[in-house]
Design an enzyme around this catalytic site. Sequence first.
Site, short mmCIF file in Angstrom:
data_model
loop_
_atom_site.label_atom_id
_atom_site.label_comp_id
_atom_site.label_asym_id
_atom_site.label_seq_id
_atom_site.Cartn_x
_atom_site.Cartn_y
_atom_site.Cartn_z
N HIS A 158 0.81 -1.22 0.00
CA HIS A 158 0.00 0.00 0.00
C HIS A 158 0.85 1.27 0.00
O HIS A 158 0.30 2.36 -0.15
CB HIS A 158 -0.94 0.00 1.21
CG HIS A 158 -2.00 -1.06 1.10
ND1 HIS A 158 -3.29 -0.79 0.72
CD2 HIS A 158 -1.94 -2.40 1.27
CE1 HIS A 158 -3.99 -1.91 0.68
NE2 HIS A 158 -3.20 -2.91 1.01
N ASP A 352 3.28 9.39 -1.18
CA ASP A 352 2.16 8.64 -0.62
C ASP A 352 1.81 7.49 -1.54
O ASP A 352 1.83 7.65 -2.77
CB ASP A 352 0.93 9.58 -0.52
CG ASP A 352 0.05 9.24 0.68
OD1 ASP A 352 0.06 8.08 1.12
OD2 ASP A 352 -0.65 10.15 1.17
#
Length: 449
Positions: A158, A352
């Site tokens: 992730h 991110d």
Amino acid sequence: MGRLVVVSNRVPSPRERSHPAGGLTVGLKDAIRGQPSLWFGWSGQIAGRASGDPTPKRSSQAGVSYATIDLTAAQHRGFYQGFSNRILWPLFHYRMGLVEYSRDDLDTYLEVNELFARCLVPLLQPDDVIWVQDYHLIPLGAALRKLGVTQRIGFFLHTPFPPLALFGALPGAAHLIQAMAAYELVGMQTEEDRAHLQQSLDANDVKAAVIACAIGIDPVEFRSQAVAASNGPEVVRLRESMADRALILGVDRLDYSKGLPQRLMGFERLLKRFPEHRQRVTFLQVAPVSRGDVAEYRALRRRLDELAGRINGEWAEFDWMPIRYITRAIPRDTIAGFLRFARIALVTPLRDGMNLVAKEYVAAQDSADPGVLVLSQFAGAGPEFPEAIQVNPHDPDEIAEGLHQALSMPEAERRTRWHALDAAVHKVTAASWARDFLAALEREPLHGA
Ligand code: F6P
């Protein structure tokens, strides 16, 4: 396909199962909806243990079985705080300077992955498909194979994945890369992350199938949450407190990857360089404390406390406070209402994996009068969102210019941009992410075959 067995470090607590707090658990909740599933992971609890492995605690809710184990204080320190969050997290966010390497932590990380494997194996059924999540559990597939598991195993990261020159600096990097070979399929958020992992696989002569497969949200559910919250007491209070000023909103875990100091300085540059916005905007940053027992996170909190206080002291008027800064968590449906109300979402991580808040902001908007997304060019959501105002999050001046552009944007342009963003949010969802990854996993030949 048989049962889906999801393994992640965090498993939502019983209260969060119907209202997960965000990020990975939200995506996963939609992934497992409607199919027989088992979700295995850490209970979030620390427990003393005389000897031996813990027995998983079992429960089930809304058709999903949960099995969780406690960690000892030493395991939590070495595995979670240490190797996962003081080494892999900064490294995967390109912050080698923040990595505090310790071989003991690496050993504990490998041991806890083996513990997860030993506790999971007795719960497995022959036609299960296993899906391992995130950087805490990279070697879990290899540990399961060592115990004779032959079922299909997929892995999804992730976070971002750095280029070889950075990743290769980690002692033990080759070991982690070799562990990828245990999976039938490895999924990354973006094409860039996929290419970086491929570099590391090639350099170590490791064969693994890797795809880019972005995660999303459930935009229909989130929009209805946002609409419902819009007339709730919190949003009404927020609206009344704004006195017709425009709301700029940031919502992030208090994490150094989120670029929060630069963001506050960017807002200050807006006030300095574009005086027409003074007293006409308010910046609300919600930044719930995260991983507060890791020193770097505590240092960041002190820095933000200081910056927010200084900027407010310098720019406030007796009837206007430019920055509102909250380090508590706010319930997800209230946040949905805040996002719908905000004129601008300011989402400027330095790096991110994806950033689901950006997607939530888009989903929450009123189509007749949508707000503007100011987004870091280094968020995983960037390639899906060319119509956002993209900024370099390291440059407070660029953030200020992006905010000025957003605040000055004509309504027609806001609508055109938002329609394109909204189409992207409906195209890649949490459900499509899980469906696409699991379909690709099914297509891969079984290792044992
Ligand atoms: O990928 C982001 C992530 O690390 C998830 O794995 C995790 O659940 C979330 O951020 C929150 O972090 P933590 O579990 O350390 O509180």
